[in-house]
Design an enzyme around this catalytic site. Structure first.
Site, PDB file in Angstrom:
ATOM      1  N   GLU A 558       0.838  -1.212   0.000  1.00  0.00           N
ATOM      2  CA  GLU A 558       0.000   0.000   0.000  1.00  0.00           C
ATOM      3  C   GLU A 558       0.870   1.258   0.000  1.00  0.00           C
ATOM      4  O   GLU A 558       0.570   2.216  -0.695  1.00  0.00           O
ATOM      5  CB  GLU A 558      -0.962   0.015   1.195  1.00  0.00           C
ATOM      6  CG  GLU A 558      -2.022  -1.089   1.181  1.00  0.00           C
ATOM      7  CD  GLU A 558      -2.782  -1.190  -0.139  1.00  0.00           C
ATOM      8  OE1 GLU A 558      -3.099  -0.142  -0.711  1.00  0.00           O
ATOM      9  OE2 GLU A 558      -3.023  -2.328  -0.594  1.00  0.00           O
ATOM     10  N   ASP A 614       4.426  -4.715  -5.960  1.00  0.00           N
ATOM     11  CA  ASP A 614       4.697  -6.034  -5.359  1.00  0.00           C
ATOM     12  C   ASP A 614       6.191  -6.230  -5.152  1.00  0.00           C
ATOM     13  O   ASP A 614       6.633  -6.679  -4.085  1.00  0.00           O
ATOM     14  CB  ASP A 614       4.198  -7.156  -6.286  1.00  0.00           C
ATOM     15  CG  ASP A 614       2.705  -7.406  -6.141  1.00  0.00           C
ATOM     16  OD1 ASP A 614       2.122  -6.969  -5.129  1.00  0.00           O
ATOM     17  OD2 ASP A 614       2.118  -8.052  -7.035  1.00  0.00           O
TER      18      ASP A 614
END
Ligand SMILES: *[C@@H]1O[C@H](CO)[C@@H](O)[C@H](O)[C@H]1NC(C)=O
Ligand SMILES: *[C@@H]1O[C@H](CO)[C@@H](O)[C@H](O)[C@H]1NC(C)=O
Ligand SMILES: *[C@@H]1O[C@H](CO)[C@@H](O)[C@H](O)[C@H]1NC(C)=O
Ligand SMILES: *[C@@H]1O[C@H](CO)[C@@H](O)[C@H](O)[C@H]1NC(C)=O
Ligand SMILES: *[C@@H]1O[C@H](CO)[C@@H](O)[C@H](O)[C@H]1NC(C)=O
Ligand SMILES: *[C@@H]1O[C@H](CO)[C@@H](O)[C@H](O)[C@H]1NC(C)=O
Ligand SMILES: *[C@@H]1O[C@H](CO)[C@@H](O)[C@H](O)[C@H]1NC(C)=O
Ligand SMILES: *[C@@H]1O[C@H](CO)[C@@H](O)[C@H](O)[C@H]1NC(C)=O
Length: 708
Positions: A558, A614
């Site tokens: 995030e 990621d």
């Protein structure tokens, strides 16, 4: 302790030991002395070392790791199979992702909370919440009242020709009542939306209504679809005691109204499906669409807001609004009334008896068959529907009850601690990014230090605000339909009050029992609902490797979204653009080089930003974990898995991604699960080191992209 470590040793260590056995007796003796000495040292300096966690939540986690993994897969060849192989192999029907399973668990938790026999004080917010859920579950009482409560509602609206008792009410009056008191929007939908930038002033939005049926004549099985819908509407009318001949006539006209409304959508609107809004005023709307009394309708919907005709509104398709007004102008009033009431009945089905529910379920099933889609689960159990309705009407209270039950202060503190380790690791790492200029690095660091984190639930749920949980205007009974309508009006009033109150900072987009985290760029807020910070992603007693690997990398993911805007073309003029582009291209090619299961597709430029997030998240979470390891003793491991703490970190990272790799939604900006595991791991030298992956194996291809 020693046994544990031998079991934990990676394969390589085992083979080393075997060669040692071939040495002479003396060497063995010397070696034993040496080992004994090291063990002594080990005990002196680290009294606890990484011992196994025997807490029941740890044992449960071990059991789930053991059932989802495929121990015959080799971690350096296919780590995803090694971790998730037994789930995705297809031999089990339960190929739901870990998050889907967690979502279901949270629904069961809500059910337990609502069904527990707790003597809540009468009239309290909790008592009303539980009382609503129980009324919703009391299908016997709902079926016993039959269609009677609905008939009353129809009479309040002036009746309809289908059942005879009919007073030819004013069209604008009925429409106003439907939209403001019954939450039914037959011709257009109007709602308030907070502006995306603080202070989030409300804007009136006017959009097309939701159509139950996508009436498009070019559609496959169009006539069958019409027939199915016709028979569904006739069923609804029959349950209300309608005359068959009158019914057929009114239902047919209602269907043609719907399809004429759909035809009114402007052409380019059909292409972009309501993404852009056009600003206009109520007075202009009145000119474009004279069949509607706009000012009085909008005043009713948004009471107590004071509106005048120069009020600006946002309309998603003015052509639709114009066409809709023409359609209304051409239709006889008694047909319009029937059309509006049929729409209302569909809206109220969640609160009606089982006849209505079954009719709606059969229609959905039939439509799915006709569209050639695989049958999905329509038999959603009643309790799940009731939890959903309870969540809609009593979200602040149900949310607080959920947090109370599942997210202790200890959990919250531990999660907050974990988050700040991740935040610090990212801040330290920023200055090492070769492509980012100092100014941008500082900008990100400022954003990072000012970020507001909402852990578990929003402030308003953690510190209950009596105004938000004020349900004094909810009346229970006599029928469930009346309760439902009363709740819906109360919710509307509370929503209006919160819009008209002091400007609010950030509004939560997900209830605390949900499982999706998000970052809001405009508010610089990051949100982690309590429903997500649960086993198997997070638990204070887990080995830290698990928490950093699963919840920690998700938190880092995030935070990486803060940097997204620097990666897009033109996003960072001061950066070293050639290096940045080179690394992004490297990442894209890296993902394209990975193998996917047969039959799945993905678009590596579409998913580039998520892939970057990621990849960065894994790096940051690992650095945060290392730092934590240096500062703390007492790390534990999970028994029976044979994984060292660092290996466990990667195992828990990957396990969160387990799920069917084939079900890939083309709109999804994330890569399929197998790539979300292999992409970042095979780009990380650390992974290859901890799993002893020889250079050239799929998980250690040798060259690494240096974006992060
Ligand atoms: C795979 O999972 C099932 C239960 O879901 C379990 O019975 C079986 O032993 C597992 N297989 C392996 C190799 O772990
Ligand atoms: C486990 O992995 C091995 C080796 O890759 C493979 O042959 C086997 O089919 C896998 N088992 C399952 C249940 O997927
Ligand atoms: C798996 O799903 C198929 C089709 O949905 C069903 O026919 C089959 O019985 C299921 N198998 C198990 C073991 O549940
Ligand atoms: C009700 O419908 C019937 C047939 O559709 C029609 O003859 C009658 O005039 C309608 N009554 C009113 C009051 O609109
Ligand atoms: C007709 O509706 C009125 C209210 O609109 C109600 O008082 C009356 O009882 C109804 N009559 C019948 C026969 O349903
Ligand atoms: C609704 O009200 C508007 C404005 O007063 C009026 O022009 C229109 O004819 C009414 N619509 C119907 C169908 O009666
Ligand atoms: C209409 O309302 C706006 C505020 O929303 C106000 O500024 C304006 O003076 C009002 N116009 C009239 C004619 O009342
Ligand atoms: C992949 O996604 C990009 C960006 O979303 C898009 O422009 C491109 O057309 C897509 N390529 C394919 C083959 O779908």
């Amino acid at each position: 302790m020693e046994t544990v470590w031998t079991q934990q040793g990676p394969r390589e260590e085992w083979s080393n030991r075997r060669t040692l056995l071939g040495l002479g007796l003396i060497s063995v003796l010397l070696l034993s002395l040496l080992i004994a000495f090291s063990v002594l040292l080990f005990y002196t300096f680290y009294t606890c070392g990484p011992g196994p966690c025997e807490h029941p939540v740890c044992l449960e986690l071990v059991a789930s790791y053991l059932t989802t993994r495929n121990a015959s897969a080799l971690p350096c060849i296919d780590f995803f199979s090694f971790v998730c192989g037994n789930l995705s192999s297809g031999w089990t029907n339960d190929s739901r992702s870990v998050l889907q399973v967690l979502k279901e668990k949270n629904q069961n938790r809500l059910r337990r909370i609502l069904e527990a026999s707790v003597p809540w004080s009468p009239g309290s917010a909790e008592e009303k919440t539980v009382r609503f859920y129980k009324a919703c579950m009391d299908t016997e009482a709902i079926d016993a009242s039959g269609a009677e409560p609905l008939t009353q509602v129809i009479e309040e609206l002036g009746g309809w020709n289908i059942t005879g008792n009919w007073t030819l009410p004013d069209f604008n009056h009925t429409l106003k009542l439907l939209m403001s008191q019954y939450g039914s929007f037959p011709f257009f939908k109007a709602y308030l939306r907070p502006q995306s930038r603080p202070p989030h002033m409300p804007v009136i939005q006017i959009v097309q209504p939701e159509f139950q049926i996508p009436f498009r004549p070019d559609q496959k099985n169009y006539l069958e679809i019409l027939r199915a819908y016709l028979s569904y509407l006739k069923q609804l009318g029959t349950f209300l005691g309608g005359d068959q001949m009158v019914l057929l006539e009114h239902v047919s006209v209602s269907i043609s109204i719907s399809s004429n409304l759909l035809a009114a959508k402007s052409l380019d609107q059909r292409k972009r499906e309501g993404k852009l809004f056009q600003e206009t005023t109520i007075a202009q709307l009145q000119e474009v669409a004279p069949s509607i009394d706009w000012l009085s309708c909008l005043r009713a919907i948004f009471s107590p807001m004071t509106l005048n005709s120069s009020q600006s509104v946002m309309v998603d398709d003015l052509e639709y609004i114009r066409g809709m007004s023409q359609v209304i102008g051409q239709i006889t009033r008694s047909y319009l009334q029937s059309h509006m009431i049929l729409g209302l009945v569909s809206t109220l089905i969640p609160a009606l008896d089982s006849n209505f529910q079954n009719a709606q379920r059969n229609l959905r099933q039939r439509l799915q068959e006709l569209a050639g889609q695989p049958p999905s689960a329509f038999n959603i159990p009643r309790w799940k529907k009731c939890i959903e309705e309870t969540g809609t009407f009593f979200e602040p209270t149900l949310g607080a009850m959920f947090v109370q039950e599942t997210f202790s202060h200890g959990s919250r503190d531990a999660a907050t601690q974990l988050f700040s380790e991740i935040q610090n690791a990212l801040s330290r790492h920023l200055i090492r990014l070769p492509w980012m200029d100092e100014g941008s690095q500082r900008e990100v660091q400022v954003k990072l230090s000012q970020i507001k984190v909402e852990m578990g639930a929003s402030e308003k749920i953690l510190k209950p605000d009596p105004v938000k949980q004020d349900y004094h205007n909810i009346k229970f009974g006599p029928s469930f339909l009346q309760t439902f309508l009363s709740c819906s009006r109360s919710l509307r009033e509370r929503t209006m009050r919160s819009f008209l109150g002091p400007p609010h900072s950030h509004s939560w987009k997900v209830p605390p029992w949900e499982v999706n985290a998000y970052y809001s760029m405009s508010d610089n807020v990051v949100v982690f609902p309590a429903g997500l910070l649960q086993p198997p992603l997070f638990y204070p007693d887990y080995p830290s490797a698990v928490n950093f690997g699963a919840a920690g990398s998700m938190m880092a993911h995030e935070l990486m979204h803060i940097i997204n805007q620097y990666l897009v073309p033109g996003g960072c003029p001061a950066c070293d653009i050639p290096t940045l582009h080179g690394e992004l291209l490297c990442l894209q090619q890296h993902y394209e080089s990975l193998s996917l299961p047969a039959g799945s597709t993905f678009n590596s430029s579409h998913t580039l930003l998520e892939n970057a997030a990621d990849t960065g998240a894994l790096v940051i979470a690992m650095q945060a974990y290392r730092k934590w390891q240096q500062k703390h003793t007492g790390e534990t491991i999970l028994p029976r898995l044979g994984l060292s703490p660092y290996q466990l970190f990667y195992q828990s990272y990957a396990q969160v991604m387990c799920g069917s790799p084939k079900l890939q939604n083309t709109q999804d900006l994330h890569s399929p699960p197998i790539l979300r595991v292999h992409g970042p791991l095979s780009n990380t030298p650390t992974f290859a080191r901890y799993f002893n992956c020889p250079r050239g194996t799929p998980m250690n291809p040798g060259n690494h992209c240096q974006l992060w």
